[in-house]
Design an enzyme around this catalytic site. Sequence first.
Site, PDB file in Angstrom:
ATOM      1  N   LYS A  43       0.840  -1.199   0.000  1.00 56.66           N
ATOM      2  CA  LYS A  43       0.000   0.000   0.000  1.00 56.66           C
ATOM      3  C   LYS A  43       0.872   1.245   0.000  1.00 56.66           C
ATOM      4  O   LYS A  43       2.063   1.171   0.323  1.00 56.66           O
ATOM      5  CB  LYS A  43      -0.913  -0.035   1.235  1.00 56.66           C
ATOM      6  N   ARG A 140     -10.974  -0.058  14.557  1.00 52.61           N
ATOM      7  CA  ARG A 140     -10.656   0.890  13.503  1.00 52.61           C
ATOM      8  C   ARG A 140     -11.380   0.496  12.224  1.00 52.61           C
ATOM      9  O   ARG A 140     -12.273   1.182  11.773  1.00 52.61           O
ATOM     10  CB  ARG A 140      -9.129   0.922  13.287  1.00 52.61           C
ATOM     11  N   TYR A 262      16.673  30.686   8.219  1.00 51.75           N
ATOM     12  CA  TYR A 262      15.425  31.383   8.563  1.00 51.75           C
ATOM     13  C   TYR A 262      15.276  31.531  10.074  1.00 51.75           C
ATOM     14  O   TYR A 262      15.576  30.599  10.827  1.00 51.75           O
ATOM     15  CB  TYR A 262      14.220  30.586   8.052  1.00 51.75           C
ATOM     16  N   MET A 311      12.275  24.821   2.572  1.00 53.82           N
ATOM     17  CA  MET A 311      11.491  24.051   1.596  1.00 53.82           C
ATOM     18  C   MET A 311      12.395  23.176   0.726  1.00 53.82           C
ATOM     19  O   MET A 311      12.076  22.012   0.467  1.00 53.82           O
ATOM     20  CB  MET A 311      10.672  24.987   0.707  1.00 53.82           C
TER      21      MET A 311
HETATM   22  C1  LIG Z   1      -0.210  -1.931   6.803  1.00 54.50           C
HETATM   23  C2  LIG Z   1      -0.790  -3.232   7.224  1.00 54.50           C
HETATM   24  C3  LIG Z   1       0.037  -4.324   7.470  1.00 54.50           C
HETATM   25  C4  LIG Z   1       1.537  -4.209   7.502  1.00 54.50           C
HETATM   26  O1  LIG Z   1       1.945  -3.699   8.741  1.00 54.50           O
HETATM   27  P1  LIG Z   1       3.510  -3.505   9.070  1.00 54.50           P
HETATM   28  O2  LIG Z   1       3.525  -2.988  10.462  1.00 54.50           O
HETATM   29  O3  LIG Z   1       4.024  -2.507   8.087  1.00 54.50           O
HETATM   30  O4  LIG Z   1       4.165  -4.823   8.905  1.00 54.50           O
HETATM   31  C5  LIG Z   1      -0.559  -5.547   7.727  1.00 54.50           C
HETATM   32  N1  LIG Z   1      -1.901  -5.678   7.760  1.00 54.50           N
HETATM   33  C6  LIG Z   1      -2.735  -4.643   7.554  1.00 54.50           C
HETATM   34  C7  LIG Z   1      -4.200  -4.850   7.632  1.00 54.50           C
HETATM   35  C8  LIG Z   1      -2.204  -3.385   7.290  1.00 54.50           C
HETATM   36  O5  LIG Z   1      -3.040  -2.356   7.110  1.00 54.50           O
END
Ligand SMILES: *Cc1c(COP(=O)(O)O)cnc(C)c1O
Length: 378
Positions: A43, A140, A262, A311
Amino acid sequence: MSTAASSGIAGAARLEIDLGAIARNWRRLAQRAAPARCGAPVKADAYGLGAAQVVPALARAGCRDFFFAHPGEALAVRGLAPDVHLYALHGPTAAVDEMAAAGVIPALNTLEQVAVWRDAAKRAGRRLQAALHVDTGMNRLGLPPADFELLAREPDRLDGIDLVLVFSHLACADIPNHPLNAAQLAAFRRLRALFPGVPAALANSSGIFLGPEYCFDLVRPGAALYGINPLSDAANPMEPVVRLIAEVIQVRRVDAPDTVGYGAEHAVTGPSRIATVAVGYADGYPRSLGNGRGQALVDGERVPVVGRVSMDLITLDVSNLAEHRVQPGTEAILLGPGIDPDLIGTAAGTIGYEILTRLGPRYRRVYITDDSPAAPTR
Ligand SMILES: *Cc1c(COP(=O)(O)O)cnc(C)c1O
């Protein structure tokens, strides 16, 4: 070893991403989790490192299960690797019929999503695969246990759906003795048994290290693949994956009394040399790393970020290095071995995950692939 450059802005820092190291990290995690299968969360563009490169590299290493957040993230890489499962963790939240046609497997997180996917199967005129996500204590995303139990009691709600996975997600896996780990494990054991024969998954990166009982049939390590330490209380067992290298564009002599940057926040107290490097908060380099909280490696020496992060620029105090060692064109390592995303994340008041996922679009990305020939098969 071969490298392939992609995108980025001429003059911007070079971000080296070692696809071989990601594959070796995956193999290490897969060995640890065996006999469970090892998937890969990719992701957020593979935690900022490039899903279009990471997915084929891991598929070549043997990974078959890839986890995205949004449907569109999964659809964007379809066709890049043959015979793999692409899961959308957020569920059928958009492009539902496109997901069905492409074989993207949604996590079903609510009874509404279950109904959406059942209707999609009806429209498609064939059975569709899905994963059921049950929430065992994170509160969640995922089906509340009562809704998950309802699905087991009323299987008609799943008409046309082939369940390929039942999973849950740990809230505190990085804190090994947190009581919520055992509570979630017990809840998940009880709940997954309501769908006998369907593969089960619970562990993220840190979860794998809680013990084999957390691994079930499939594990989902993300951060550890990308070199982040899955252990909060021990040395990092993973191989580093990224190096961020920027050239010094100017070296300034600054004599006391004077200030740098800055807000005139950094007061120079003696004869100093300041190296200016073309990376800033627009590149995802946290502004919170200003005034001594950030650090870099210049010719092997650790030097502090002084003054504010701008920046497009940061300033390093290189007074301790002989003049010939720091010149325009000298490389400053901002991320790499000894200066890893965990260290920088902690210094910035965040975590390595956020450092990686914010790596900026201007960087010139160079993908390193270990193309040493495969061991001969006998
Ligand atoms: C992001 C995620 C993971 C991976 O978690 P890590 O801590 O990066 O290993 C696994 N399962 C779900 C549902 C996630 O959203």
